[in-house]
Every structure is written in structure tokens, then in C-alpha cells.
Motif scaffolding. Structure first.
Motif, mmCIF file in Angstrom:
data_model
loop_
_atom_site.group_PDB
_atom_site.id
_atom_site.type_symbol
_atom_site.label_atom_id
_atom_site.label_comp_id
_atom_site.label_asym_id
_atom_site.label_seq_id
_atom_site.Cartn_x
_atom_site.Cartn_y
_atom_site.Cartn_z
ATOM 1 N N UNK A 276 40.860 45.636 40.112
ATOM 2 C CA UNK A 276 42.113 46.049 39.453
ATOM 3 C C UNK A 276 43.285 45.778 40.395
ATOM 4 N N UNK A 277 44.381 45.282 39.821
ATOM 5 C CA UNK A 277 45.500 44.886 40.699
ATOM 6 C C UNK A 277 46.146 46.068 41.446
ATOM 7 N N UNK A 278 45.898 47.301 40.978
ATOM 8 C CA UNK A 278 46.475 48.454 41.679
ATOM 9 C C UNK A 278 45.786 48.697 43.027
ATOM 10 N N UNK A 279 44.543 48.242 43.176
ATOM 11 C CA UNK A 279 43.804 48.533 44.426
ATOM 12 C C UNK A 279 43.357 47.274 45.159
ATOM 13 N N UNK A 280 43.645 46.108 44.571
ATOM 14 C CA UNK A 280 43.040 44.891 45.120
ATOM 15 C C UNK A 280 43.460 44.624 46.570
ATOM 16 N N UNK A 281 44.731 44.859 46.901
ATOM 17 C CA UNK A 281 45.169 44.557 48.277
ATOM 18 C C UNK A 281 44.461 45.452 49.288
ATOM 19 N N UNK A 282 44.453 46.745 48.976
ATOM 20 C CA UNK A 282 43.789 47.677 49.898
ATOM 21 C C UNK A 282 42.285 47.330 50.015
ATOM 22 N N UNK A 283 41.692 47.037 48.881
ATOM 23 C CA UNK A 283 40.257 46.749 48.890
ATOM 24 C C UNK A 283 39.942 45.496 49.717
ATOM 25 N N UNK A 284 40.690 44.433 49.493
ATOM 26 C CA UNK A 284 40.404 43.196 50.217
ATOM 27 C C UNK A 284 40.620 43.402 51.717
ATOM 28 N N UNK A 285 41.685 44.125 52.073
ATOM 29 C CA UNK A 285 41.943 44.388 53.497
ATOM 30 C C UNK A 285 40.771 45.137 54.118
ATOM 31 N N UNK A 286 40.318 46.172 53.417
ATOM 32 C CA UNK A 286 39.235 46.985 53.985
ATOM 33 C C UNK A 286 37.914 46.213 54.053
ATOM 34 N N UNK A 287 37.634 45.422 53.017
ATOM 35 C CA UNK A 287 36.384 44.650 53.036
ATOM 36 C C UNK A 287 36.451 43.599 54.153
ATOM 37 N N UNK A 288 37.608 42.971 54.308
ATOM 38 C CA UNK A 288 37.739 41.939 55.345
ATOM 39 C C UNK A 288 37.581 42.557 56.738
ATOM 40 N N UNK A 289 38.150 43.750 56.931
ATOM 41 C CA UNK A 289 38.011 44.413 58.249
ATOM 42 C C UNK A 289 36.538 44.665 58.575
ATOM 43 N N UNK A 290 35.832 45.156 57.584
ATOM 44 C CA UNK A 290 34.401 45.439 57.808
ATOM 45 C C UNK A 290 33.603 44.145 57.949
ATOM 46 N N UNK A 291 33.989 43.110 57.213
ATOM 47 C CA UNK A 291 33.281 41.823 57.298
ATOM 48 C C UNK A 291 33.386 41.265 58.712
ATOM 49 N N UNK A 292 34.570 41.434 59.299
ATOM 50 C CA UNK A 292 34.795 40.902 60.649
ATOM 51 C C UNK A 292 33.842 41.558 61.657
ATOM 52 N N UNK A 293 33.358 42.759 61.342
ATOM 53 C CA UNK A 293 32.474 43.470 62.278
ATOM 54 C C UNK A 293 30.998 43.104 62.107
#
Ligand code: UN1
Length: 482
Positions: A276-293
Motif C-alpha cells: 500500500x502506498x501509505x506504508x511502502x516507503x517505510x517498508x522498503x527502507x526497513x526491509x532494505x536495512x535488514x537485507x543489508x545485514x
């Protein structure tokens, strides 16, 4: 002396895991002949007696779980916990199928006329040919072999050339547990061996798991020489919907496991994130942070989160697909490159990858990658989420994260996939529920669960008339009522 091929460790290709024969059409012939001879006796055994042998296989697999998991890890590249899960799935399947041996074997029906009733029963098809992939090299053979054996069939299985030893060891566990000599046979090699099995006149059913491309060939070749039962378990382009009311902590864990578990190489892997566009930015940021780990590395090491993909060729294919997505204008959030791991020279590693700004017609949202690549798509409503997920030629697995029970239940009804998860990722099916999908994912059969026996047995409808006179269906009962 037959020719041989080797299977190697995807994390360290210089390590040979096993050397196996390249079988020929003549070897397929002998395997089918052995299975045919052994099947006669086997099919006369009471079903519960066959079930006891399958239960015993569960016992042997349990004893050998650690050893087999180690082999799965070395030959298929799965991290050890997931390799253990692969073996556990076969153990679960053994016990489930053994239980079915003491379950109903058909249904009983009232008939239209007095002193008559009907029932259904199951019959083996004869010899079943199986072609299985490398990504669940123990679990998938178990989904096919156990129900086929319970139903009274003989088996010839051709495992993937990338994980042949896993199948060898699995079949050894079956014969050590008491599967009779000759009933269960393995043939090795490449596509021509699978093709010989598919068209063999002594093979009455073919069960195939793999790509759509090969599945098409298997189905048409089998039907050319048929009649045969042909069951296909093909690709997926599985989507996870995340609504604006979802618990994002839960979603982040689910995305990481769904998209990057098994290096994205499950048919059920989450490859589209429909957020959903209301949460997509926060979600992608958080998933990317965890992916980097996430630790990419040797699958045998306890600290590794993501192992290799199956081959260097796979790395190249995945990279090519990511490059195509970027060239199409999709935004690379993280990953997007092959990786080098110290101590794993030449290992087939690809960094977990997230692409954004993809949409329904993007190349990367329409084609199965079979690698650690997630395409993020934005939606603005529940209806557009459902439409987006269903606008796909595959229909295996889907999921929705929401705290709204009404929305969740609507999704269950409206998602056009064989498996739907609520507040969980698209992977992780349990063996006592049917597994399979719609559209290009399959041809209507399901594996495991209550429907697992269907592809390996013929249903027979039986009518018993004990009235002592001729009773005409659709006619006499009407006269009687009139
Ligand atoms: C597959 O990817 O071919 O549901 C099978 C799951 C596993 C099986 C996947 N239990 O993810």
C-alpha cells in the motif's frame, strides 16, 4: 562401463559431491521392467501393510536426518536449518501417508433404488515415472514416492542432475526400511533420460515438478504416446500484499524469509511485494536495512543466512534478469550483483536484491526469477492489490498482511492461487494440506494433503445390487414414484 557425471557443491564447485552414471534409454527400459515385475506383488499387499513400510521409512529418515541435511546442504546449497526442514518435510510426509493407509479409501453412497448401494475405491495405475527438481531434493521426491507407493504402484524416478545424490540417499532410506527390491528405481542423467521415461509405454503416470517450458514438453510428449496421467507442478510468481494497517515488524520478518529464504529458489518464494502506498516507503527502507545485514556465505556455516544459488549459470541468468529490470527503469534498492565469498572460490552467490517502481507489466513482475530478487509494486486500495496479484499467468501462492479480518477473508476468496497465507509469507506449506496452483502453475492436480493420492491412483465406482432383480437406474425409481 557407462558414462558418468558429477554433482558439485554450489558454494564450492571444485568439491565433487557425487559421481553418478548417465543412464540410457535401455537403462530406463530395465528400470521400468523391474518396477513392473515388483509392482504386481506390492499391489496385492493390504494397504495398511504398505503403510507400515512407509512409516518405517519415516523412522529411518529421522535417524539419518542430520546426515541427509548435510548432504542437501552440500549438494543443493541450502543453509543447514533449511536443509533439515527439507528432510523433515519428507519425515512428516511419511507419517501422514502412513496414516492414510488406515483411512477411508473411498466413499459409500446410497443408490436410487432399494437393495442397492454404491462405493468408490482406489486402484494403482501401475508404474509411475517421476521427474523431480533440485530445490527440495528430499521433500519433493517424498511427496510423490510415498503416495505412489501407498496406492500400490512401482516407481522410476529421475532426479535433477544437480541433486542426484540426495535422491539416491532418500531411496536408500526407503529400501533400507523395507521397500521391496525392484519396486523403487532411480535413473540418472539429463533431459533425454527424463524424455525416455516420459514416453515409455510401461509408464502409466508421469509426475513432473519443474519449469513451465519443460512441463509443456513432458505433457505433450506423454500424451502423444498416452493414455497417461500427467501431473504438472510448475512455476510461480508469488505475491505478498501489505495493507496500510499491517503489523510492519511482522511484515519485515515475513518478506526476508519469503523472498530470500532458500536464496529465493522455492516455487513458492515471495517475488512480488504489493505494498500500500501509505506504508511502502517505510517498508522498503526497513526491509532494505535488514537485507543489508544478511550474511551470504557457506551454507554449512551456522552464521550464514543465505547460501548460494544452484549454479554459476543461474547466477548469470538472475543477473541478466536484474539488468533487464534496471534497463526498463526499475529502481535498484539493494543488491543486484553476483558476490564473491572468501573460502568459497567460484561459489554461485548472488546478493539479495530489491527492485522498486515495478508495475504490472514490468518484465521482472511477470517472469519467474528463481533467485533472491524481490520486485516492489505500489497499490492504493484492497481491490487494486487483488487485481495486481491476479494479473499473472501463475497461481501458486499468495499472502496478505492486514489486521482487518474482513479484508483477510475477502482476499482468501478473491486471490487466484492454490495457496493463500494470512499474515505469513508465501512459503512454508505443511504437507497435510494440498499443495499446488492455478493457471500455468499446474494442470489441476494437487500434491500432498488429502488430494495427494489422486495423481497416483484411479478411482473405481462400484455398484452392488442385492435386490435379486434387474433395476434400471433413472427409469425404475421414477416409475415407482409415479
Ligand atoms: C517448492 O518450492 O517447490 O511451501 C516446494 C514451501 C515448502 C515447499 C516448497 N514446504 O515453501
Amino acid at each position: 562401463m557407462s558414462q558418468t557425471f558429477t554433482s558439485t557443491n554450489p558454494a564450492r564447485p571444485s568439491e565433487v559431491v557425487a559421481t553418478l552414471p548417465i543412464h540410457t534409454a535401455a537403462d530406463v527400459d530395465s528400470a521400468v521392467a523391474r518396477a513392473t515385475a515388483a509392482q504386481r506383488q506390492w499391489s496385492r499387499m493390504p494397504v495398511p501393510a504398505r503403510a507400515e513400510i512407509i512409516a518405517a521409512i519415516g523412522g529411518v529418515l529421522t535417524q539419518r536426518k542430520a546426515e541427509l541435511a548435510n548432504l542437501v546442504s552440500r549438494e543443493a546449497g541450502k543453509i543447514l536449518v533449511e536443509a533439515g526442514g527439507d528432510v523433515q518435510e519428507a519425515i512428516d510426509m511419511a507419517h501422514y501417508i502412513a496414516g492414510q493407509g488406515r483411512n477411508a479409501w473411498g466413499t459409500v453412497h446410497p443408490c436410487e433404488m432399494p437393495n442397492k448401494f454404491g462405493f468408490t475405491t482406489r486402484h494403482p495405475v501401475g508404474v509411475v515415472g517421476m521427474i523431480t527438481p533440485w530445490n527440495f531434493p528430499v521433500a519433493i521426491p517424498s511427496w510423490k514416492i510415498f503416495p505412489a507407493l501407498l496406492a500400490g504402484n512401482g516407481v522410476v524416478i529421475k532426479p535433477s542432475e544437480f541433486a542426484p545424490q540426495c535422491c539416491e540417499e532418500f531411496v536408500r532410506a526407503c529400501t533400507d526400511a523395507g521397500v521391496p527390491e525392484g519396486l523403487l528405481n532411480v535413473v540418472h542423467g539429463f533431459g533425454d533420460v527424463g524424455a525416455a521415461l516420459t514416453v515409455h509405454p510401461g509408464v502409466r503416470a508421469i509426475s513432473f515438478t519443474g519449469s513451465v517450458e519443460t512441463g509443456r514438453k513432458v505433457a505433450s510428449a506423454a500424451m502423444e504416446v498416452g493414455p497417461k496421467l500427467v501431473s504438472l507442478e510448475l512455476g510461480g510468481k508469488n505475491a505478498m500484499i501489505v495493507m496500510d494497517d499491517a503489523d510492519l515488524d511482522l511484515v519485515v520478518d515475513g518478506v526476508l524469509f519469503g523472498a530470500f529464504g532458500t536464496s529465493g529458489q522455492r516455487c513458492t518464494s515471495t517475488s512480488r511485494l504489493v505494498a500500500h502506498n501509505a506504508i511502502v516507503n517505510e517498508l522498503v527502507t526497513r526491509v532494505a536495512e535488514r537485507t543489508a545485514l544478511l550474511q551470504l556465505g557457506d551454507p554449512l556455516s551456522a552464521t550464514t543466512d543465505i547460501g548460494p544459488v544452484v549454479t554459476q549459470h543461474s547466477v548469470e541468468r538472475i543477473h541478466q534478469m536484474v539488468q533487464t529490470a534496471i534497463a526498463e527503469g526499475n529502481d535498484l534498492v539493494i543488491g543486484g550483483a553476483p558476490a564473491h565469498i572468501d573460502g568459497c572460490e567460484g561459489g554461485a552467490f548472488y546478493t539479495p536484491t530489491i527492485l522498486r517502481d515495478t508495475h504490472r507489466n514490468s518484465y521482472i513482475t511477470r517472469n519467474e526469477v528463481f533467485g533472491p530478487v524481490l520486485a516492489v509494486m505500489e497499490i492504493d486500495s484492497f481491490d487494486s492489490a487483488i487485481e495486481t496479484v491476479n494479473d499473472c499467468e501463475y497461481g501458486l501462492s499468495s499472502s496478505i498482511y492486514t489486521r482487518d479480518v474482513n479484508q483477510a477473508m475477502r482476499a482468501v476468496h478473491e486471490l487466484d492461487t492454490g495457496i493463500v497465507y494470512i499474515n505469513a509469507p508465501t512459503i512454508g506449506a505443511e504437507i497435510h494440506l494440498p499443495f499446488g496452483g492455478n493457471k500455468f502453475t499446474g494442470n489441476g492436480y494437487r500434491e500432498a494433503g488429502s488430494r495427494g493420492l489422486e495423481q497416483f491412483s484411479e478411482t473405481k465406482s462400484v455398484y452392488i445390487d442385492y435386490s435379486g432383480k434387474l433395476q434400471k437406474a433413472q427409469i425404475d425409481n421414477r416409475d415407482a414414484i409415479a
